[in-house]
Design a protein around this motif. Sequence first.
Motif, PDB file in Angstrom:
ATOM      1  N   VAL A 214      -5.848  19.122 -36.631  1.00  0.00           N
ATOM      2  CA  VAL A 214      -5.891  20.411 -36.185  1.00  0.00           C
ATOM      3  C   VAL A 214      -4.820  20.728 -34.988  1.00  0.00           C
ATOM      4  O   VAL A 214      -4.022  21.597 -35.465  1.00  0.00           O
TER       5      VAL A 214
ATOM      6  N   ASN B  37      -1.307  23.271 -35.581  1.00  0.00           N
ATOM      7  CA  ASN B  37      -1.237  24.280 -34.634  1.00  0.00           C
ATOM      8  C   ASN B  37       0.491  24.120 -33.929  1.00  0.00           C
ATOM      9  O   ASN B  37       0.925  25.086 -33.955  1.00  0.00           O
ATOM     10  N   LYS B  38       0.696  22.906 -33.679  1.00  0.00           N
ATOM     11  CA  LYS B  38       2.032  22.519 -33.094  1.00  0.00           C
ATOM     12  C   LYS B  38       2.955  22.824 -34.107  1.00  0.00           C
ATOM     13  O   LYS B  38       4.199  23.473 -33.803  1.00  0.00           O
TER      14      LYS B  38
ATOM     15  N   LEU C  64       3.854  11.692 -29.058  1.00  0.00           N
ATOM     16  CA  LEU C  64       2.894  10.722 -29.751  1.00  0.00           C
ATOM     17  C   LEU C  64       1.736  11.292 -29.316  1.00  0.00           C
ATOM     18  O   LEU C  64       0.689  11.259 -28.466  1.00  0.00           O
ATOM     19  N   GLN C  65       0.922  11.716 -30.536  1.00  0.00           N
ATOM     20  CA  GLN C  65      -0.189  12.199 -30.630  1.00  0.00           C
ATOM     21  C   GLN C  65      -1.567  11.565 -29.943  1.00  0.00           C
ATOM     22  O   GLN C  65      -1.700  10.205 -30.449  1.00  0.00           O
TER      23      GLN C  65
ATOM     24  N   PHE D 169       4.563  12.220 -20.243  1.00  0.00           N
ATOM     25  CA  PHE D 169       3.519  10.728 -20.190  1.00  0.00           C
ATOM     26  C   PHE D 169       4.512   9.741 -19.626  1.00  0.00           C
ATOM     27  O   PHE D 169       3.651   8.712 -19.314  1.00  0.00           O
TER      28      PHE D 169
ATOM     29  N   ILE E 267     -12.669  21.186 -24.822  1.00  0.00           N
ATOM     30  CA  ILE E 267     -12.599  21.700 -26.319  1.00  0.00           C
ATOM     31  C   ILE E 267     -13.522  20.762 -27.059  1.00  0.00           C
ATOM     32  O   ILE E 267     -13.431  19.430 -27.270  1.00  0.00           O
TER      33      ILE E 267
ATOM     34  N   LEU F 233     -16.442  26.061 -31.444  1.00  0.00           N
ATOM     35  CA  LEU F 233     -15.739  25.502 -30.493  1.00  0.00           C
ATOM     36  C   LEU F 233     -16.181  25.855 -29.020  1.00  0.00           C
ATOM     37  O   LEU F 233     -16.488  26.950 -28.768  1.00  0.00           O
TER      38      LEU F 233
ATOM     39  N   PRO G 261     -12.250  28.982 -27.778  1.00  0.00           N
ATOM     40  CA  PRO G 261     -11.167  29.030 -27.750  1.00  0.00           C
ATOM     41  C   PRO G 261     -10.301  29.985 -26.992  1.00  0.00           C
ATOM     42  O   PRO G 261     -10.750  31.121 -26.624  1.00  0.00           O
TER      43      PRO G 261
ATOM     44  N   GLY H 286      -8.094  29.943 -24.417  1.00  0.00           N
ATOM     45  CA  GLY H 286      -7.690  29.733 -23.049  1.00  0.00           C
ATOM     46  C   GLY H 286      -6.703  28.879 -22.739  1.00  0.00           C
ATOM     47  O   GLY H 286      -5.343  28.969 -23.082  1.00  0.00           O
TER      48      GLY H 286
ATOM     49  N   GLY I  44      -6.073  25.896 -24.381  1.00  0.00           N
ATOM     50  CA  GLY I  44      -5.382  25.258 -25.644  1.00  0.00           C
ATOM     51  C   GLY I  44      -4.141  25.994 -26.034  1.00  0.00           C
ATOM     52  O   GLY I  44      -2.914  25.076 -26.030  1.00  0.00           O
TER      53      GLY I  44
ATOM     54  N   ILE J 173       0.396  24.445 -25.858  1.00  0.00           N
ATOM     55  CA  ILE J 173       1.194  24.376 -27.057  1.00  0.00           C
ATOM     56  C   ILE J 173       2.481  25.206 -26.687  1.00  0.00           C
ATOM     57  O   ILE J 173       3.674  24.769 -26.944  1.00  0.00           O
TER      58      ILE J 173
END
Length: 282
Positions: free
Chosen positions: A47, A51-52, A95-96, A121, A230, A237, A257, A259, A261, A265
């Motif tokens: 998901v 979205n990204k 890297l997810q 990261f 989340i 959600l 959702p 806020g 999230g 992105i």
Amino acid sequence: MLLLNGKETAATIRARLKTEIAGLVEAHGRPPGLAVILVGEDAPSQVYVRNKERACADAGIASQTFRLPADTPQAELEGHIQDLNAREDIDGILLQLPLPTGLDSQRCLDLIDPAKDVDGFHPVNMGRLLLNLPGPKPCTPAGILTLLDHYGIDPAGKHCVIVGRSNIVGKPLAQLLLARHGTVTVCHSRTRDLPAITRQGDIVCVAIGRTGFLTPEMVKEGAVVVDVGINRTDDGLKGDADFDGLQDKVAAITPVPGGVGPMTIAQLLLNTLESYTARVQR
Ligand SMILES: Nc1nc(=O)c2c([nH]1)NC[C@@H]1CN(c3ccc(C(=O)N[C@@H](CCC(=O)O)C(=O)O)cc3)C=[N+]21
């Protein structure tokens, strides 16, 4: 009660970025490029990645998602990262997380070119954050600061209580709030008498992944609550805060959702744009 609307704030930022990117593509002859690596079938990750992709396409960022099977060997994943490090058209690599068990995420993150590290990261970028040096900031914490700024909430001098000490939210959020002159307390699963501490918070941020964990008894009247959770429940959600219970007690709160999230992105797009501008100017 003020609703800290991340969806709306993110949309404003994304519209601004879109215009800026259109101009830059004109000047440099190519769009910013983002590579997303998604390993395995983790449902929430699918998901987020979708979205990204959508947000990138809308802003004029060329994003490519590399989908790898869950049983991809460590060496093969590392090879992909190295290929992406070498590509001129790729400005950002994400890297997810989390990776499927058996893969060493830290070794992969260490391998990403710090100049393409749009998550912030890499240990070098984490170190830069700690030292208050310029560099990419982790998307969720940086998105939270942007959201607070948007609503004129200044952490300076305030007691900011963070519940959760993860490398991707709690720790970097503590550093960003500290850099903005907040007084920061980081709580976690071993904290004694957590409610006594959260009740001191002028700003309380929860990022632990437990539905409705932060209850009205745990915050003082007029606090600002930032809900990073989340959680997928049968009821849809849900965040880590008991939104319904808290809304009459707090001064401001982020919904889930809509806020934190969407702000995450928007920040990813911003970080990708910054990597791009740094790289085309070299
Ligand atoms: N390398 C890496 N970087 C990340 O930034 C990263 C990650 N791994 N792994 C997982 C977490 C989580 N995360 C979210 C992104 C968007 C929403 C988002 O768009 N949320 C929507 C709802 C989306 C939905 O329907 O599930 C909202 O809150 O309104 C949420 C969470 C990024 N993360």
